[in-house]
Design an enzyme around this catalytic site. Structure first.
Site, short mmCIF file in Angstrom:
data_model
loop_
_atom_site.label_atom_id
_atom_site.label_comp_id
_atom_site.label_asym_id
_atom_site.label_seq_id
_atom_site.Cartn_x
_atom_site.Cartn_y
_atom_site.Cartn_z
N GLY A 141 -22.36 10.72 -13.96
CA GLY A 141 -22.84 11.36 -15.18
C GLY A 141 -23.68 12.60 -15.01
O GLY A 141 -24.18 13.14 -15.99
N ASP A 173 -8.42 5.07 -17.69
CA ASP A 173 -7.73 5.91 -16.71
C ASP A 173 -7.42 7.25 -17.37
O ASP A 173 -6.69 7.30 -18.38
CB ASP A 173 -6.43 5.21 -16.28
CG ASP A 173 -5.68 5.95 -15.18
OD1 ASP A 173 -5.90 7.18 -15.03
OD2 ASP A 173 -4.87 5.33 -14.49
N CYS A 198 -15.42 18.30 -5.01
CA CYS A 198 -16.47 18.47 -3.99
C CYS A 198 -15.83 18.51 -2.60
O CYS A 198 -16.29 17.86 -1.67
CB CYS A 198 -17.54 17.38 -4.11
SG CYS A 198 -16.89 15.70 -3.95
#
Length: 452
Positions: free
Chosen positions: A267, A314, A386
């Site tokens: 989050g 999903d 990332c």
């Protein structure tokens, strides 16, 4: 009366951690926190335990290279003994404050306690030979790729890929930086306080922190874990890496807009978007697992954000739940190899395979295909990861743009970025390498849905 099990000391705990990480392929950062609590490691020893565990993991390939001439048949050595030898050699070679004899004696004691006399004699013999003879030089390796691989403990296949993508010099810088501990950074919740106010409060609490030179709402911890501060508990801070903060800048939501964060846990980006919205509009944050969705909701509540809605699902099935063109902006922070966060999870260097990247590329393209119809015409879609590998970044975005002619690269991305990182933007893309601003490796592509 049952006796409580004896507490393990720092080196025994480090050894146990190294074994568990290796056997279960569990993430070191999660296990380390558990071990600190379980073994009641004192505050003064937490730093040493972290150094021993991460350091030995970070440099495992170098340590094996150094140990190899002193071990006749490594396959016959139990895995815990190899971990003990690495752990001790790490102290002898890299930690100046620990005398060799102290590290060596402790290793022999642990070997006696856990094994038999033969094992403790072998451990003693290997380490004393290292002490007497010294280790062989990595500079003796003639192949530059292999030399960099051993020197920085990165698998040869990965070093080769990065050299092809970024050149030798940039790869060397990235590999070297991956051997260092990351700085803890946090994002100030500017709905509740200014950065200066939060820094002053942290100082009053006994923490040392400074303003980031790169991102206006970021701070760097110089001493103390900011997650233990009252500033964090009262919702003034979110622990987040600086490069990750750039995703909300790329998205740049306007007041009252409806934003989808398609892979949102835990989050950090969802709450940043919410703060950028000034608690107006709505952020719908999705993740696959219920317990992860709860993390997002907990974070939003702690920060006092009321415009975040969470849903466990999903994201490849979003079209079954949300109408076409129902979002002003969409962030897809896609599942990826995580090769940009190796400083936090050094063990991943030894578990990732080249084939993993190909599988992830398919997942990433499918997610882009799933979320893109939900974007309004003229809206912004930010794709981020990332990782630093082009197969998951530039190649995914290029393939998507070639297939989806209704989208184009948004070349105004640079204008929305903090000034300190604008020079790193290339058209509609931003690839942050760890050495650029000392952050995690991170990729952002900003795409716009054509109006016509």
């Amino acid at each position: 009366m049952n006796k409580r099990p004896a507490k393990k000391n720092v080196r025994e705990t480090a050894l146990e951690l190294l074994e568990t990480i290796d056997k279960n392929q569990s993430y070191s950062n999660i296990l380390l926190n558990h071990a600190i609590n379980k073994n009641q490691i004192s505050d003064k020893d937490i730093g040493l335990l972290t150094e021993l565990t991460y350091g030995t993991l970070q440099r495992r390939m170098s340590l094996d290279y150094f140990l190899q001439p002193f071990i006749k048949n490594p396959r016959k050595i139990e895995s815990w003994v190899m971990h003990l030898l690495r752990l001790t050699l790490y102290q002898m070679l890299y930690l100046d404050k620990i005398p060799d004899h102290a590290a060596l004696n402790e290793a022999v004691e642990i070997a006696k306690k856990r094994g038999h006399k033969g094992i403790s004699s072998m451990v003693n013999g290997v380490l004393r030979n290292v002490q007497r003879q010294g280790v062989k030089q990595i500079s003796e390796i003639t192949d530059p790729i292999e030399r960099l691989s051993i020197k920085t403990s990165h698998p040869k296949w990965l070093v080769k890929r990065w050299v092809e993508q970024f050149g030798y010099e940039e790869t060397e810088k990235m590999c070297e930086l991956n051997l260092t501990a990351p700085t803890q950074t946090a994002r100030v919740n500017r709905i509740k306080a200014t950065r200066e106010e939060v820094l002053a409060q942290l100082e009053d609490e006994g923490f040392a922190a400074k303003a980031s030179p790169f991102i206006p709402e970021a701070i760097h911890s110089l001493r103390g874990n900011l997650a233990h501060s009252n500033a964090f508990k009262s919702g003034l801070l979110t622990i987040q890496d600086e490069s990750s903060m750039l995703a909300a800048y790329a998205l740049a939501p306007g007041s009252d807009e409806i934003v989808l964060d398609a892979c949102a846990a835990p989050g950090g980006k969802s709450t940043h978007i919410s703060e950028k919205l000034g608690n107006t509009g709505k952020v719908i944050a999705l993740d696959l697992h219920d317990h992860k969705v709860k993390l997002i909701a907990d974070n939003a509540n702690r920060l006092g954000l009321e415009n975040v809605e969470t849903k466990a699902m999903d994201s490849r099935k979003v079209q079954e739940v949300f109408a076409a063109e129902s979002f002003d902006r969409i962030l897809l922070d896609a599942p990826c190899s995580g090769l940009g966060v190796m400083r936090r999870k050094p063990d991943m260097k030894y578990t990732k395979k080249e084939a993993d990247l190909l599988h992830l590329k398919k997942v990433q393209i499918n997610l882009l295909r799933a979320v893109s119809p939900l974007l309004k015409k003229g809206g912004i879609l930010v794709y981020s990861t990332c990782t630093v590998d082009k197969s998951e970044n530039q190649e995914v975005v290029t393939a998507f743009l070639q297939e989806q002619l209704g989208f184009e690269g948004d070349e105004s991305l640079k204008e929305r970025m903090p000034e300190a990182v604008q020079s790193l933007v290339n058209s509609y893309e931003l690839q942050i390498l760890p050495q650029h601003i000392g952050s995690d490796g991170f990729y952002i592509a900003c795409l716009r849905k054509k109006v016509q």
